[in-house]
Design a protein around this motif. Structure first.
Motif, PDB file in Angstrom:
ATOM      1  N   ARG A  59       0.851  -1.191   0.000  1.00 41.52           N
ATOM      2  CA  ARG A  59       0.000   0.000   0.000  1.00 41.52           C
ATOM      3  C   ARG A  59       0.886   1.240   0.000  1.00 41.52           C
ATOM      4  NH1 ARG A  59      -2.714  -0.409   5.980  1.00 41.52           N
ATOM      5  NH2 ARG A  59      -0.796  -0.796   7.100  1.00 41.52           N
ATOM      6  N   ASP A  60       0.276   2.379  -0.201  1.00 46.56           N
ATOM      7  CA  ASP A  60       1.015   3.642  -0.203  1.00 46.56           C
ATOM      8  C   ASP A  60       1.664   3.859   1.165  1.00 46.56           C
ATOM      9  OD1 ASP A  60       0.080   4.041  -2.752  1.00 46.56           O
ATOM     10  OD2 ASP A  60      -1.317   5.641  -2.225  1.00 46.56           O
ATOM     11  N   PRO A  61       2.849   4.503   1.195  1.00 51.58           N
ATOM     12  CA  PRO A  61       3.495   4.801   2.482  1.00 51.58           C
ATOM     13  C   PRO A  61       2.615   5.700   3.345  1.00 51.58           C
ATOM     14  CG  PRO A  61       5.014   5.159   0.677  1.00 51.58           C
ATOM     15  CD  PRO A  61       3.671   4.924   0.065  1.00 51.58           C
ATOM     16  N   GLU A  62       2.642   5.465   4.638  1.00 53.19           N
ATOM     17  CA  GLU A  62       1.916   6.313   5.593  1.00 53.19           C
ATOM     18  C   GLU A  62       2.941   7.209   6.279  1.00 53.19           C
ATOM     19  OE1 GLU A  62      -0.317   3.833   8.269  1.00 53.19           O
ATOM     20  OE2 GLU A  62      -1.123   2.639   6.612  1.00 53.19           O
ATOM     21  N   ILE A  63       2.837   8.514   6.037  1.00 56.30           N
ATOM     22  CA  ILE A  63       3.786   9.472   6.588  1.00 56.30           C
ATOM     23  C   ILE A  63       3.143  10.198   7.763  1.00 56.30           C
ATOM     24  CG2 ILE A  63       5.281  11.453   6.079  1.00 56.30           C
ATOM     25  CD1 ILE A  63       5.823   8.972   4.344  1.00 56.30           C
ATOM     26  N   ARG A  64       3.904  10.332   8.839  1.00 47.40           N
ATOM     27  CA  ARG A  64       3.455  11.114   9.988  1.00 47.40           C
ATOM     28  C   ARG A  64       4.684  11.808  10.564  1.00 47.40           C
ATOM     29  NH1 ARG A  64       4.191   5.984  11.652  1.00 47.40           N
ATOM     30  NH2 ARG A  64       5.066   5.613  13.705  1.00 47.40           N
ATOM     31  N   TYR A  65       4.485  12.677  11.513  1.00 48.50           N
ATOM     32  CA  TYR A  65       5.593  13.421  12.114  1.00 48.50           C
ATOM     33  C   TYR A  65       5.591  13.224  13.615  1.00 48.50           C
ATOM     34  CZ  TYR A  65       6.359  15.478   7.589  1.00 48.50           C
ATOM     35  OH  TYR A  65       6.630  15.633   6.261  1.00 48.50           O
ATOM     36  N   SER A  66       6.774  13.010  14.185  1.00 43.10           N
ATOM     37  CA  SER A  66       6.897  12.838  15.629  1.00 43.10           C
ATOM     38  C   SER A  66       6.701  14.190  16.306  1.00 43.10           C
ATOM     39  CB  SER A  66       8.284  12.273  15.975  1.00 43.10           C
ATOM     40  OG  SER A  66       9.281  13.248  15.717  1.00 43.10           O
TER      41      SER A  66
ATOM     42  N   LYS B 196      10.144  15.111  13.391  1.00 42.57           N
ATOM     43  CA  LYS B 196      10.827  14.210  12.464  1.00 42.57           C
ATOM     44  C   LYS B 196       9.810  13.388  11.681  1.00 42.57           C
ATOM     45  CE  LYS B 196      15.060  13.708  15.117  1.00 42.57           C
ATOM     46  NZ  LYS B 196      16.020  12.766  15.682  1.00 42.57           N
ATOM     47  N   ALA B 197      10.048  13.264  10.381  1.00 40.27           N
ATOM     48  CA  ALA B 197       9.160  12.480   9.523  1.00 40.27           C
ATOM     49  C   ALA B 197       9.376  10.989   9.773  1.00 40.27           C
ATOM     50  CB  ALA B 197       9.437  12.794   8.059  1.00 40.27           C
ATOM     51  N   VAL B 198       8.263  10.244   9.792  1.00 47.76           N
ATOM     52  CA  VAL B 198       8.286   8.795   9.973  1.00 47.76           C
ATOM     53  C   VAL B 198       7.358   8.191   8.921  1.00 47.76           C
ATOM     54  CG1 VAL B 198       7.878   6.882  11.568  1.00 47.76           C
ATOM     55  CG2 VAL B 198       8.518   9.115  12.465  1.00 47.76           C
ATOM     56  N   ALA B 199       7.853   7.185   8.200  1.00 48.71           N
ATOM     57  CA  ALA B 199       7.026   6.515   7.198  1.00 48.71           C
ATOM     58  C   ALA B 199       6.883   5.051   7.573  1.00 48.71           C
ATOM     59  CB  ALA B 199       7.650   6.635   5.812  1.00 48.71           C
ATOM     60  N   ASP B 200       5.669   4.550   7.509  1.00 54.49           N
ATOM     61  CA  ASP B 200       5.408   3.128   7.694  1.00 54.49           C
ATOM     62  C   ASP B 200       5.201   2.511   6.322  1.00 54.49           C
ATOM     63  OD1 ASP B 200       5.475   2.958  10.526  1.00 54.49           O
ATOM     64  OD2 ASP B 200       3.511   3.928  10.599  1.00 54.49           O
ATOM     65  N   LEU B 201       6.023   1.515   6.004  1.00 55.36           N
ATOM     66  CA  LEU B 201       5.943   0.813   4.728  1.00 55.36           C
ATOM     67  C   LEU B 201       5.562  -0.628   4.998  1.00 55.36           C
ATOM     68  CD1 LEU B 201       9.322   2.031   3.161  1.00 55.36           C
ATOM     69  CD2 LEU B 201       7.091   3.152   3.053  1.00 55.36           C
ATOM     70  N   ASN B 202       4.721  -1.178   4.155  1.00 50.74           N
ATOM     71  CA  ASN B 202       4.357  -2.586   4.247  1.00 50.74           C
ATOM     72  C   ASN B 202       4.881  -3.276   3.001  1.00 50.74           C
ATOM     73  OD1 ASN B 202       2.926  -2.352   6.709  1.00 50.74           O
ATOM     74  ND2 ASN B 202       1.293  -1.371   5.578  1.00 50.74           N
ATOM     75  N   LEU B 203       5.791  -4.219   3.218  1.00 55.34           N
ATOM     76  CA  LEU B 203       6.526  -4.860   2.133  1.00 55.34           C
ATOM     77  C   LEU B 203       6.086  -6.306   1.970  1.00 55.34           C
ATOM     78  CD1 LEU B 203       8.946  -4.050   0.281  1.00 55.34           C
ATOM     79  CD2 LEU B 203      10.430  -5.054   2.002  1.00 55.34           C
TER      80      LEU B 203
ATOM     81  N   PHE C  74       4.938 -10.932   4.557  1.00 52.96           N
ATOM     82  CA  PHE C  74       4.632  -9.515   4.720  1.00 52.96           C
ATOM     83  C   PHE C  74       5.441  -8.965   5.886  1.00 52.96           C
ATOM     84  CE2 PHE C  74       0.945 -11.541   2.814  1.00 52.96           C
ATOM     85  CZ  PHE C  74       0.807 -10.773   1.667  1.00 52.96           C
ATOM     86  N   VAL C  75       6.139  -7.855   5.645  1.00 54.21           N
ATOM     87  CA  VAL C  75       7.040  -7.273   6.638  1.00 54.21           C
ATOM     88  C   VAL C  75       6.715  -5.797   6.801  1.00 54.21           C
ATOM     89  CG1 VAL C  75       9.458  -6.821   7.213  1.00 54.21           C
ATOM     90  CG2 VAL C  75       8.853  -8.898   5.966  1.00 54.21           C
ATOM     91  N   ASN C  76       6.621  -5.349   8.043  1.00 56.28           N
ATOM     92  CA  ASN C  76       6.434  -3.928   8.346  1.00 56.28           C
ATOM     93  C   ASN C  76       7.802  -3.271   8.462  1.00 56.28           C
ATOM     94  OD1 ASN C  76       3.604  -4.136   8.534  1.00 56.28           O
ATOM     95  ND2 ASN C  76       3.785  -4.860  10.636  1.00 56.28           N
ATOM     96  N   VAL C  77       7.947  -2.124   7.800  1.00 53.03           N
ATOM     97  CA  VAL C  77       9.218  -1.390   7.785  1.00 53.03           C
ATOM     98  C   VAL C  77       8.933   0.041   8.225  1.00 53.03           C
ATOM     99  CG1 VAL C  77      11.138  -0.595   6.344  1.00 53.03           C
ATOM    100  CG2 VAL C  77      10.056  -2.804   5.865  1.00 53.03           C
TER     101      VAL C  77
ATOM    102  N   LEU D  49      11.098  11.209   1.297  1.00 50.40           N
ATOM    103  CA  LEU D  49      11.283  10.757  -0.087  1.00 50.40           C
ATOM    104  C   LEU D  49      10.371   9.578  -0.411  1.00 50.40           C
ATOM    105  CD1 LEU D  49      15.164  11.039  -0.402  1.00 50.40           C
ATOM    106  CD2 LEU D  49      13.443  12.469  -1.526  1.00 50.40           C
ATOM    107  N   ALA D  50      10.195   8.682   0.548  1.00 50.31           N
ATOM    108  CA  ALA D  50       9.305   7.536   0.344  1.00 50.31           C
ATOM    109  C   ALA D  50       7.875   8.026   0.105  1.00 50.31           C
ATOM    110  CB  ALA D  50       9.348   6.599   1.548  1.00 50.31           C
ATOM    111  N   GLY D  51       7.430   8.987   0.895  1.00 47.80           N
ATOM    112  CA  GLY D  51       6.088   9.525   0.723  1.00 47.80           C
ATOM    113  C   GLY D  51       5.914  10.253  -0.594  1.00 47.80           C
ATOM    114  N   GLU D  52       6.992  10.837  -1.075  1.00 45.67           N
ATOM    115  CA  GLU D  52       6.929  11.608  -2.313  1.00 45.67           C
ATOM    116  C   GLU D  52       6.989  10.721  -3.556  1.00 45.67           C
ATOM    117  OE1 GLU D  52       9.398  15.347  -4.236  1.00 45.67           O
ATOM    118  OE2 GLU D  52       9.703  14.816  -2.140  1.00 45.67           O
ATOM    119  N   TYR D  53       7.779   9.654  -3.518  1.00 45.04           N
ATOM    120  CA  TYR D  53       8.040   8.876  -4.719  1.00 45.04           C
ATOM    121  C   TYR D  53       7.457   7.465  -4.744  1.00 45.04           C
ATOM    122  CZ  TYR D  53      11.252  12.514  -6.106  1.00 45.04           C
ATOM    123  OH  TYR D  53      11.773  13.719  -6.479  1.00 45.04           O
ATOM    124  N   LEU D  54       7.156   6.881  -3.599  1.00 44.96           N
ATOM    125  CA  LEU D  54       6.701   5.491  -3.580  1.00 44.96           C
ATOM    126  C   LEU D  54       5.186   5.388  -3.512  1.00 44.96           C
ATOM    127  CD1 LEU D  54       9.297   3.930  -1.105  1.00 44.96           C
ATOM    128  CD2 LEU D  54       9.346   3.919  -3.611  1.00 44.96           C
TER     129      LEU D  54
END
Length: 151
Positions: free
Chosen positions: A15-22, A26-33, A52-55, A64-69
């Motif tokens: 799925r699309d990266p989930e971006i949030r800020y601490s 600081k930006a934090v992205a949750d990726l599901n691979l 399935f792995v959570n990253v 960058l992940a939120g912008e390009y992935l």
């Protein structure tokens, strides 16, 4: 005693990266691979088992992940395993996930929101986003590397 906590994973985003800020900004992205393991059965047919792995990705790489992935993007992740433990409604919970030290985009560079691809940038004569001091992985063409070799 020797300890090593290092993983390398290549797969596709589910799925699309989930971006949030601490709270510190600081930006934090949750990726599901999803990583597929293909093997041959005794009958001769092939079977695929997905894993399935959570990253989690931090700071500039998260941005960058939120912008390009997007869902389906292929990436390479270098990082370490982290066990998160917490208690919810009196029940102990835990999950194992990967904290990325570095991610590399394996698809062609494409800005998700604008459809901006490297060929478009060349026509517009604009540069791709610069990597920060933490060496955030920014996708690039291998042809560019050949021109920058020191020999």
């Amino acid at each position: 005693m020797v300890n090593l906590n290092k993983v390398f994973l290549a797969g596709n985003l589910t799925r699309d990266p989930e971006i949030r800020y601490s709270q510190a900004g600081k930006a934090v992205a949750d990726l599901n691979l999803a990583i597929n393991r293909r093997y041959k059965l005794a009958s001769g047919e092939y079977k695929e088992d997905p894993c399935f792995v959570n990253v989690v990705v931090w700071e500039r790489q998260a941005e960058l992940a939120g912008e390009y992935l997007r869902k389906g993007s292929t990436i390479l992740v270098e990082g370490s395993l982290r066990l998160d433990q917490w208690e919810s409604n009196g029940e102990k919970r835990s999950r194992l996930r990967v904290v990325a030290d570095r991610i590399q985009f394996l698809d062609r560079l494409k800005k998700a929101d604008t459809g901006d691809v490297p060929e478009d940038r060349a026509k517009k004569n604009t540069a791709p986003p610069a990597a920060d001091a933490d060496n955030a992985a920014v996708p690039h063409d291998e042809k560019d590397d050949a021109d920058n070799l020191p020999f």
